[in-house]
Write an enzyme that holds these catalytic residues in place. Structure first.
Site, mmCIF file in Angstrom:
data_model
loop_
_atom_site.group_PDB
_atom_site.id
_atom_site.type_symbol
_atom_site.label_atom_id
_atom_site.label_comp_id
_atom_site.label_asym_id
_atom_site.label_seq_id
_atom_site.Cartn_x
_atom_site.Cartn_y
_atom_site.Cartn_z
ATOM 1 N N ALA A 109 -0.952 3.390 -5.782
ATOM 2 C CA ALA A 109 -1.744 4.350 -6.452
ATOM 3 C C ALA A 109 -3.222 4.394 -6.565
ATOM 4 C CB ALA A 109 -1.209 4.519 -7.810
ATOM 5 N N THR A 110 -3.780 3.398 -5.770
ATOM 6 C CA THR A 110 -5.057 2.885 -5.929
ATOM 7 C C THR A 110 -6.228 3.663 -5.039
ATOM 8 O OG1 THR A 110 -5.097 0.924 -4.419
ATOM 9 C CG2 THR A 110 -5.049 0.816 -6.929
ATOM 10 N N ARG B 180 -5.035 -3.674 -5.428
ATOM 11 C CA ARG B 180 -6.237 -3.653 -5.783
ATOM 12 C C ARG B 180 -6.333 -3.725 -7.282
ATOM 13 N NH1 ARG B 180 -8.711 -0.024 -1.224
ATOM 14 N NH2 ARG B 180 -6.735 1.027 -1.730
ATOM 15 N N ASN C 150 5.030 5.799 -2.098
ATOM 16 C CA ASN C 150 3.911 6.173 -1.455
ATOM 17 C C ASN C 150 3.209 5.234 -0.660
ATOM 18 O OD1 ASN C 150 1.361 7.824 -1.063
ATOM 19 N ND2 ASN C 150 0.533 6.080 -2.024
ATOM 20 N N TYR D 243 3.681 2.211 14.630
ATOM 21 C CA TYR D 243 3.530 3.295 13.282
ATOM 22 C C TYR D 243 4.671 4.222 13.333
ATOM 23 C CZ TYR D 243 1.956 6.483 10.215
ATOM 24 O OH TYR D 243 1.668 7.264 8.990
ATOM 25 N N GLY E 287 0.965 15.903 7.676
ATOM 26 C CA GLY E 287 0.317 15.735 9.094
ATOM 27 C C GLY E 287 -0.917 15.118 8.648
ATOM 28 N N THR F 57 -7.906 10.416 4.343
ATOM 29 C CA THR F 57 -7.988 9.412 3.054
ATOM 30 C C THR F 57 -8.460 8.074 3.564
ATOM 31 O OG1 THR F 57 -5.869 8.595 3.428
ATOM 32 C CG2 THR F 57 -6.034 10.557 1.925
ATOM 33 N N GLU F 58 -8.250 6.989 3.037
ATOM 34 C CA GLU F 58 -8.782 5.739 3.611
ATOM 35 C C GLU F 58 -7.698 5.233 4.924
ATOM 36 O OE1 GLU F 58 -8.553 2.657 0.618
ATOM 37 O OE2 GLU F 58 -10.430 3.593 -0.410
#
Length: 236
Positions: A10-11, A35, A87, A153, A184, A188-189
């Site tokens: 969730a970070t 984190r 997630n 992956y 898709g 994000t990070e």
């Protein structure tokens, strides 16, 4: 709707956007991540802005002992969880199979597959005991198709796709719903993590297009979670 919701990873990214969406809609939350500073900051922000109750659990989904202990130590009313959003996930490296780095492979398998399994194994008995529950697994279109250099992956996300189907069959008799959300490209990070912090390389996959945002996926996760008990979106 105020269903106590448990969100892993969730970070940042999709996980953070989902926590914000569910809090906005009035749901109390249990948020998790590696984190601690970010986790605690998010907890304070959600409680202040949306006046919901938030518990922050600091652990790594790759560590089965930490996962089991975190769930086992929950005390009422935090045991009345109705939604689990698996997630937490990542991509590490982008190499042809013959050049793949074993550390990257292990990290993806441990997070994307084993971490999801550890969380589900810890949480499912609680759902069965409570007589209700909804597991939402955040997968990827990489779990449907394979692309160059995506090998491991994509394999982990194909595993998630199979687990979605298996969980749904196994838990149906207990009235527990299972949904797969497979986005898709989402900016994000994700790409920054994949390229080990190289911001220049991280920008390349999104050039020339408008990718999804974490908030877009959060809207879909909210939608599938808010349907009546007799309605389940299997895969989207």
């Amino acid at each position: 709707m105020n269903k106590l919701t448990f969100i892993t990873g969730a970070t940042s990214g999709i996980g953070q956007a989902t926590a914000e969406k569910f809090a906005e809609m009035g749901c109390d939350l249990i948020i998790t991540g590696r984190r601690k500073d970010r986790l605690n900051a998010l907890k304070k922000a959600l409680e202040s802005q949306h006046h919901v109750k938030v518990a922050a659990l600091h652990f790594d989904v790759r560590n089965e002992n930490e996962v089991s202990e975190a769930v086992r130590d929950l005390k009422p009313p935090w045991t009345e969880i109705e939604i689990l959003i698996n997630n937490a996930g990542l991509a590490a490296g982008l190499d042809h199979i013959q050049n793949g780095k074993l550390d990257d492979w292990e990290r993806m398998i441990d997070t994307n597959v084993k971490g999801l399994l550890y969380m589900t194994r810890a949480m499912a008995p609680l759902f069965i005991k409570n007589g209700r529950g909804h597991i939402i697994n955040v997968g990827s279109t990489a779990g449907k198709e394979v692309y160059e250099k995506g090998n491991v992956y994509c394999a982990t996300k194909h595993a998630v796709d199979a687990l979605n189907k298996g969980m749904r069959i196994d838990l149906l008799r207990h009235g527990i719903k299972v949904t797969a959300v497979n986005p898709g490209l989402v900016e994000t990070e994700f790409s920054l993590v994949r390229f080990h912090g190289d911001a220049e390389k991280a920008r390349i996959p999104y050039e020339g297009m408008q990718p999804l945002r974490g908030e877009d996926v959060a809207e879909v996760i909210w939608y599938v979670s808010s349907l009546p008990d007799h309605v389940n979106i299997n895969d989207i």
